[in-house]
Design a protein around this motif. Structure first.
Motif, PDB file in Angstrom:
ATOM      1  N   GLU F  79     -61.500 -38.716 -12.788  1.00 42.35           N
ATOM      2  CA  GLU F  79     -61.817 -39.078 -14.173  1.00 42.35           C
ATOM      3  C   GLU F  79     -62.873 -40.191 -14.219  1.00 42.35           C
ATOM      4  O   GLU F  79     -63.762 -40.174 -15.080  1.00 42.35           O
ATOM      5  N   MET F  80     -62.787 -41.114 -13.284  1.00 48.33           N
ATOM      6  CA  MET F  80     -63.802 -42.187 -13.176  1.00 48.33           C
ATOM      7  C   MET F  80     -65.178 -41.556 -12.922  1.00 48.33           C
ATOM      8  O   MET F  80     -66.179 -41.952 -13.526  1.00 48.33           O
ATOM      9  N   ILE F  81     -65.233 -40.575 -12.033  1.00 48.89           N
ATOM     10  CA  ILE F  81     -66.503 -39.893 -11.745  1.00 48.89           C
ATOM     11  C   ILE F  81     -67.035 -39.200 -13.005  1.00 48.89           C
ATOM     12  O   ILE F  81     -68.230 -39.270 -13.315  1.00 48.89           O
ATOM     13  N   THR F  82     -66.138 -38.540 -13.744  1.00 46.63           N
ATOM     14  CA  THR F  82     -66.536 -37.860 -14.981  1.00 46.63           C
ATOM     15  C   THR F  82     -67.077 -38.870 -15.996  1.00 46.63           C
ATOM     16  O   THR F  82     -68.108 -38.639 -16.641  1.00 46.63           O
ATOM     17  N   HIS F  83     -66.383 -39.999 -16.119  1.00 50.89           N
ATOM     18  CA  HIS F  83     -66.837 -41.078 -17.020  1.00 50.89           C
ATOM     19  C   HIS F  83     -68.212 -41.588 -16.585  1.00 50.89           C
ATOM     20  O   HIS F  83     -69.102 -41.814 -17.416  1.00 50.89           O
ATOM     21  N   MET F  84     -68.383 -41.766 -15.277  1.00 50.98           N
ATOM     22  CA  MET F  84     -69.646 -42.281 -14.747  1.00 50.98           C
ATOM     23  C   MET F  84     -70.811 -41.326 -15.001  1.00 50.98           C
ATOM     24  O   MET F  84     -71.965 -41.753 -15.060  1.00 50.98           O
ATOM     25  N   ALA F  85     -70.545 -40.035 -15.140  1.00 47.38           N
ATOM     26  CA  ALA F  85     -71.612 -39.081 -15.448  1.00 47.38           C
ATOM     27  C   ALA F  85     -72.401 -39.541 -16.664  1.00 47.38           C
ATOM     28  O   ALA F  85     -73.614 -39.353 -16.737  1.00 47.38           O
ATOM     29  N   PHE F  86     -71.707 -40.167 -17.619  1.00 54.41           N
ATOM     30  CA  PHE F  86     -72.366 -40.604 -18.850  1.00 54.41           C
ATOM     31  C   PHE F  86     -73.075 -41.947 -18.694  1.00 54.41           C
ATOM     32  O   PHE F  86     -73.939 -42.284 -19.491  1.00 54.41           O
ATOM     33  N   TYR F  87     -72.697 -42.730 -17.689  1.00 57.31           N
ATOM     34  CA  TYR F  87     -73.308 -44.059 -17.553  1.00 57.31           C
ATOM     35  C   TYR F  87     -74.329 -44.118 -16.421  1.00 57.31           C
ATOM     36  O   TYR F  87     -75.200 -44.985 -16.418  1.00 57.31           O
ATOM     37  N   ALA F  88     -74.244 -43.216 -15.467  1.00 59.24           N
ATOM     38  CA  ALA F  88     -75.210 -43.217 -14.355  1.00 59.24           C
ATOM     39  C   ALA F  88     -75.895 -41.862 -14.191  1.00 59.24           C
ATOM     40  O   ALA F  88     -76.758 -41.712 -13.332  1.00 59.24           O
ATOM     41  N   GLY F  89     -75.516 -40.896 -15.001  1.00 60.67           N
ATOM     42  CA  GLY F  89     -76.172 -39.601 -14.975  1.00 60.67           C
ATOM     43  C   GLY F  89     -75.422 -38.543 -14.194  1.00 60.67           C
ATOM     44  O   GLY F  89     -74.632 -38.839 -13.302  1.00 60.67           O
ATOM     45  N   TRP F  90     -75.672 -37.306 -14.569  1.00 60.32           N
ATOM     46  CA  TRP F  90     -75.038 -36.135 -13.960  1.00 60.32           C
ATOM     47  C   TRP F  90     -75.232 -36.064 -12.431  1.00 60.32           C
ATOM     48  O   TRP F  90     -74.267 -35.809 -11.706  1.00 60.32           O
ATOM     49  N   PRO F  91     -76.443 -36.264 -11.923  1.00 56.82           N
ATOM     50  CA  PRO F  91     -76.610 -36.121 -10.470  1.00 56.82           C
ATOM     51  C   PRO F  91     -75.762 -37.119  -9.668  1.00 56.82           C
ATOM     52  O   PRO F  91     -75.155 -36.737  -8.663  1.00 56.82           O
ATOM     53  N   ALA F  92     -75.694 -38.364 -10.105  1.00 54.24           N
ATOM     54  CA  ALA F  92     -74.867 -39.355  -9.407  1.00 54.24           C
ATOM     55  C   ALA F  92     -73.407 -38.914  -9.393  1.00 54.24           C
ATOM     56  O   ALA F  92     -72.717 -39.009  -8.366  1.00 54.24           O
ATOM     57  N   ALA F  93     -72.921 -38.431 -10.536  1.00 53.05           N
ATOM     58  CA  ALA F  93     -71.522 -38.000 -10.629  1.00 53.05           C
ATOM     59  C   ALA F  93     -71.280 -36.732  -9.819  1.00 53.05           C
ATOM     60  O   ALA F  93     -70.232 -36.565  -9.194  1.00 53.05           O
ATOM     61  N   SER F  94     -72.265 -35.856  -9.812  1.00 49.00           N
ATOM     62  CA  SER F  94     -72.114 -34.590  -9.098  1.00 49.00           C
ATOM     63  C   SER F  94     -72.004 -34.825  -7.584  1.00 49.00           C
ATOM     64  O   SER F  94     -71.129 -34.250  -6.918  1.00 49.00           O
ATOM     65  N   SER F  95     -72.858 -35.678  -7.047  1.00 46.16           N
ATOM     66  CA  SER F  95     -72.775 -35.989  -5.616  1.00 46.16           C
ATOM     67  C   SER F  95     -71.440 -36.647  -5.281  1.00 46.16           C
ATOM     68  O   SER F  95     -70.846 -36.385  -4.231  1.00 46.16           O
ATOM     69  N   ALA F  96     -70.963 -37.504  -6.174  1.00 42.03           N
ATOM     70  CA  ALA F  96     -69.680 -38.169  -5.948  1.00 42.03           C
ATOM     71  C   ALA F  96     -68.528 -37.173  -5.975  1.00 42.03           C
ATOM     72  O   ALA F  96     -67.579 -37.281  -5.190  1.00 42.03           O
ATOM     73  N   ALA F  97     -68.608 -36.182  -6.874  1.00 40.37           N
ATOM     74  CA  ALA F  97     -67.545 -35.179  -6.964  1.00 40.37           C
ATOM     75  C   ALA F  97     -67.495 -34.325  -5.695  1.00 40.37           C
ATOM     76  O   ALA F  97     -66.421 -34.002  -5.180  1.00 40.37           O
ATOM     77  N   VAL F  98     -68.665 -33.982  -5.167  1.00 39.34           N
ATOM     78  CA  VAL F  98     -68.706 -33.221  -3.915  1.00 39.34           C
ATOM     79  C   VAL F  98     -68.098 -34.045  -2.786  1.00 39.34           C
ATOM     80  O   VAL F  98     -67.294 -33.551  -1.987  1.00 39.34           O
ATOM     81  N   ARG F  99     -68.448 -35.342  -2.739  1.00 34.86           N
ATOM     82  CA  ARG F  99     -67.883 -36.211  -1.700  1.00 34.86           C
ATOM     83  C   ARG F  99     -66.373 -36.352  -1.867  1.00 34.86           C
ATOM     84  O   ARG F  99     -65.629 -36.302  -0.883  1.00 34.86           O
TER      85      ARG F  99
END
Lengths: 110, 110, 110, 110, 110, 110
Positions: F79-99
């Motif tokens: 959920e933190m990663i999903t929230h971060m998508a809006f504050y740091a952008g989709w690509p940052a969140a997407s790489s984090a979700a894969v990790r």
């Protein structure tokens, strides 16, 4: 770059973070990318430029080919990377050029 | 935003860092921006997108109006900022929107 | 840039975040900067380069003058900024050049 | 920091970029922030941490007070900034501490 | 780190983005790096510091050895990374230290 | 992700950069993380959020599991990663979700 054993990033994200994936499908791709205020070619150009500038190399495998689909040529992607060297620095552009070579490689070898 | 008492950033840079200013004039503007591999409208779009993504708000006063000169409409700049919210985050887009309002403000008030 | 009415950033930080200020004094300045493994001139050069690369313009008012104290000349700071244009991009270098002009300005005007 | 003559950033964004503002209201605040998977206190903490890490100082005037509303204490915000010094660097934390002092200032003076 | 099957990044960039490679050779290396306003050792130090600060880990394989050639010692590179931990954060420095170990590894093992 | 042949990053850093490793042990983990002004769960949340925002994917293998130890659930990290998508952008969140999927993967497959 191609990892046949692993599911694509999109599937990984959908499984581990379904809400994030749903927002991507419904809001980012279903709404934003479809808005006529900016053409898909323009959207691809600025998305790829942002990936280069921010060093988000992992998403280039998705967005460089998508840019081609949206009417950006390979030569234009390379020129965008060259232009970005001056706005985000040589290292950012250099990593993007290596990734572009991996993604478009076969066709560019000749 | 307009500071009539101070010389514009371009003049300040030329005086304190003449080599840097010269490279900007001869290589960046004199060579890169003039290359036909990418239109000036495309170059303005990706430059402005990079400024938004990297949070380089100070250069928007130069590049947002230059984008208009190069054929990008104000509505397209605003749409680019909205698109960037998803690729660089809400805060980056929000600061850019405030700057766009300061730069284009008078005409947008109605 | 000079705001005589406000206390300097160092004092503000010490009052609102005393632990952070203490770590800065004891560890960063009291230990790291004093280590002989890298000269103070080298430490100033890399610190200023990092500020330019990361766009941390607010700390330049502290570190550009400190670099002068540590044996970096104004001409070397300007050359560092010009060099950084290629590694962090034109906008980062441009903002740094404007700040350098504000900080060193009076002496550079002639 | 408070600029009584200017409309708040939120209003500026709504007028110049209505689609962006609408997405903020409906998706970011109306959906994401309301999801029970993470408390509002947790969401405020990570949002403020991201603003510090990314150097998005302009949004701190909105999110530091919102964090207080959501149950984060001023001392916890200061401690978060101190913690962030180690993960995003001293300059990012220093700028955030100065901003925190401006935002919370009056009450912290004693 | 060494990938004997693949051509080096420099060759890849030259093939896919010849204009970008040409600018690197003629302007960045042929002009900037040769300017006497800053020694090559200084230029290597600030370039490596910028790579650490910006997290551009892919270019370290080129620039860390080049720094050695330009008179920076391995111990000074490690100290620069340690210094950068305070200006760009622990994670940036940690990734750089791991890369330094891969690049200088064999000699450092004893 | 698991590389049984290589020593963990912590050991590599200790060997190549002992001062940096010592500061990490004594100041960052021995002092900062132990301060009661912020709980370890809070410190893990903001550390992980900063890693996502800054794209520091290499440190996620250390800090995502540490967050679990400190009382953050896997669902909260997602959920933190999903929230971060809006504050740091989709690509940052997407790489984090894969990790995150690589790190927590086995357990999440069912």
């Amino acid at each position: 770059m191609t990892q046949p054993k692993n599911p694509p990033a999109k599937d990984i994200v959908r499984r581990i973070a379904p809400k994030f994936a749903q927002l991507g499908n419904e809001i980012l791709y279903g709404d934003i990318w479809e808005r006529p205020e900016l053409s898909k070619r323009d959207r691809s150009l600025i998305t790829c430029a942002a990936l280069v500038a921010l060093g988000r190399t992992e998403q280039m495998a998705t967005h460089f080919p998508l840019a081609i689909e949206n009417g950006v040529s390979q030569a234009e992607i390379v020129e965008m990377i060259t232009h970005m060297a001056f706005y985000a620095g040589w290292p950012a552009a250099s990593s993007a050029a290596v990734r572009a070579s991996e993604i478009f490689g076969a066709e560019l070898d000749d």
